[in-house]
Design an enzyme around this catalytic site. Structure first.
Site, short mmCIF file in Angstrom:
data_model
loop_
_atom_site.label_atom_id
_atom_site.label_comp_id
_atom_site.label_asym_id
_atom_site.label_seq_id
_atom_site.Cartn_x
_atom_site.Cartn_y
_atom_site.Cartn_z
N TYR A 1 0.83 -1.22 0.00
CA TYR A 1 0.00 0.00 0.00
C TYR A 1 0.87 1.27 0.00
CZ TYR A 1 -3.82 3.05 1.78
OH TYR A 1 -4.77 4.03 1.97
N LYS B 1 0.87 4.09 -2.86
CA LYS B 1 0.49 5.48 -2.55
C LYS B 1 1.64 6.44 -2.88
CE LYS B 1 -3.74 5.02 -1.14
NZ LYS B 1 -4.81 5.34 -2.13
P1 NAP Z 1 -13.24 2.19 1.71
O1 NAP Z 1 -14.26 2.60 2.71
O2 NAP Z 1 -12.70 0.81 1.76
O3 NAP Z 1 -13.81 2.51 0.27
C1 NAP Z 1 -13.10 2.20 -0.90
C2 NAP Z 1 -14.07 1.91 -2.01
O4 NAP Z 1 -13.30 1.58 -3.17
C3 NAP Z 1 -14.96 0.72 -1.69
O5 NAP Z 1 -16.32 1.04 -1.94
C4 NAP Z 1 -14.43 -0.34 -2.62
O6 NAP Z 1 -15.41 -1.27 -3.09
C5 NAP Z 1 -13.94 0.48 -3.79
N1 NAP Z 1 -13.07 -0.29 -4.65
C6 NAP Z 1 -12.11 -1.18 -4.28
N2 NAP Z 1 -11.55 -1.75 -5.34
C7 NAP Z 1 -12.16 -1.20 -6.43
C8 NAP Z 1 -12.00 -1.39 -7.82
N3 NAP Z 1 -11.12 -2.25 -8.33
N4 NAP Z 1 -12.79 -0.67 -8.66
C9 NAP Z 1 -13.70 0.20 -8.17
N5 NAP Z 1 -13.88 0.42 -6.86
C10 NAP Z 1 -13.13 -0.27 -6.00
O7 NAP Z 1 -11.96 3.17 1.78
P2 NAP Z 1 -11.81 4.70 2.22
O8 NAP Z 1 -11.30 4.71 3.61
O9 NAP Z 1 -13.02 5.48 1.87
O10 NAP Z 1 -10.58 5.11 1.29
C11 NAP Z 1 -10.73 5.81 0.06
C12 NAP Z 1 -9.35 6.12 -0.50
O11 NAP Z 1 -8.62 6.91 0.44
C13 NAP Z 1 -8.50 4.90 -0.79
O12 NAP Z 1 -7.72 5.12 -1.93
C14 NAP Z 1 -7.63 4.82 0.45
O13 NAP Z 1 -6.45 4.11 0.17
C15 NAP Z 1 -7.41 6.28 0.75
N6 NAP Z 1 -7.04 6.55 2.14
C16 NAP Z 1 -7.88 6.26 3.19
C17 NAP Z 1 -7.49 6.54 4.49
C18 NAP Z 1 -8.35 6.27 5.69
O14 NAP Z 1 -7.89 6.52 6.82
N7 NAP Z 1 -9.56 5.79 5.54
C19 NAP Z 1 -6.23 7.10 4.73
C20 NAP Z 1 -5.40 7.37 3.65
C21 NAP Z 1 -5.82 7.09 2.37
P3 NAP Z 1 -15.69 -2.65 -2.29
O15 NAP Z 1 -16.21 -2.23 -0.95
O16 NAP Z 1 -16.69 -3.34 -3.13
O17 NAP Z 1 -14.35 -3.33 -2.19
#
Ligand code: NAP
Length: 251
Positions: free
Chosen positions: A152, A156
């Protein structure tokens, strides 16, 4: 100027992506809510429409070249040329290096890097034709290194290089590209991490907040607010940047 922009937000069925989709719709854009499960996207799109916005649901895997092409063609036909793209879809497959499988390495690279590449390539000609485009890629504080996330953090960090190169290549066409590096944001993703380490989510959030200068964990709205700025008409001179939205400084 009151151009109705068409935006795609990937991974928008929940979490940060759903928050960003709602915000861009509230800002006046038509938003394509794109995620793996079209029915889950429809729920978010229906909420946006009920709130007076404009949205459509699109089921697609961002790592699948044909699916991306078909999704962008459908969005363009139904809503118009896409000039705003938020590459937010993401997954975690955490493990220490010595236990990490090739499958977990590949799947993380595929969603974050290949997915962002395919989506961006599919919309760039519409942005160039319009002489306007806004691309925002979701990086992470993990790009700076994080135990158990060799896949990851590499993805990133890769997205930061991707962003800077897009900014260099596309700037002359009125297209900006920036990355946001969220810190701890309360979503299913961080809840999943808490479950993996066996700590109740509320305790996990409290522990995280103690390390964050502003004294709290983040929410999808914190990221949505930053995306809203970066994709705005007035942000045309902000490009190739990585903005950490983490409640405190990062290098
Ligand atoms: P999340 O709740 O897991 O949501 C991610 C979404 O992306 C899910 O609905 C997932 O679908 C979808 N997804 C996964 N693989 C996919 C694909 N191949 N094609 C289309 N959609 C896909 O994550 P989040 O926390 O909102 O994170 C959003 C972004 O911010 C990510 O890039 C994450 O790495 C980044 N981020 C998050 C945090 C944090 O603290 N939450 C911190 C830093 C960065 P499914 O549920 O069906 O798998």
């Amino acid at each position: 100027m009151s151009t109705q922009r068409v935006a795609i937000v990937t991974g928008a069925a929940r979490g940060i992506g759903a928050g960003v989709a709602r915000r861009l719709a509230a800002d006046g854009m038509t938003v394509a809510v794109l995620d793996l499960d079209e029915a889950a996207c429809q729920t978010v799109a229906d909420e946006i429409v009920a709130a007076g916005g404009s949205a459509m649901a699109v089921g697609a895997d961002v790592a699948d070249e044909d699916a991306v092409k078909a999704a962008v063609e459908r969005i363009t036909a139904e809503a118009g040329p896409v000039t705003v793209l938020v590459n937010n879809a993401g997954i975690i497959r955490d493990n220490l290096l010595f236990k990490m499988s090739v499958a977990d390495w590949d799947s993380v690279m595929n969603v974050h890097l290949r997915g962002s590449f395919l989506m961006t390539r599919a919309v760039q000609s519409a942005m160039v034709d319009a002489g306007f485009g806004r691309i925002v890629n979701l990086s992470s504080v993990s790009a700076l290194g994080n135990r158990g996330q060799v896949n990851y953090s590499a993805a990133k960090a890769g997205l930061q290089g991707f962003t800077k190169t897009l900014a260099i290549e596309l700037g002359r066409f009125g297209v900006t590209a920036n990355a946001i590096g969220p810190g701890f944001i309360e979503t299913e993703m961080t809840a999943e991490t808490a479950a993996r380490v066996g700590v109740p989510f509320e305790d996990f959030k409290k522990m995280a907040a103690e390390q964050i200068p502003v004294g709290r964990t983040g929410t999808p709205d914190d990221i949505a607010h930053t995306v809203s700025f970066l994709v705005s008409e007035g942000a045309g001179f902000v490009s190739g940047q990585v903005i950490y939205v983490a409640g405190g400084p990062r290098d």
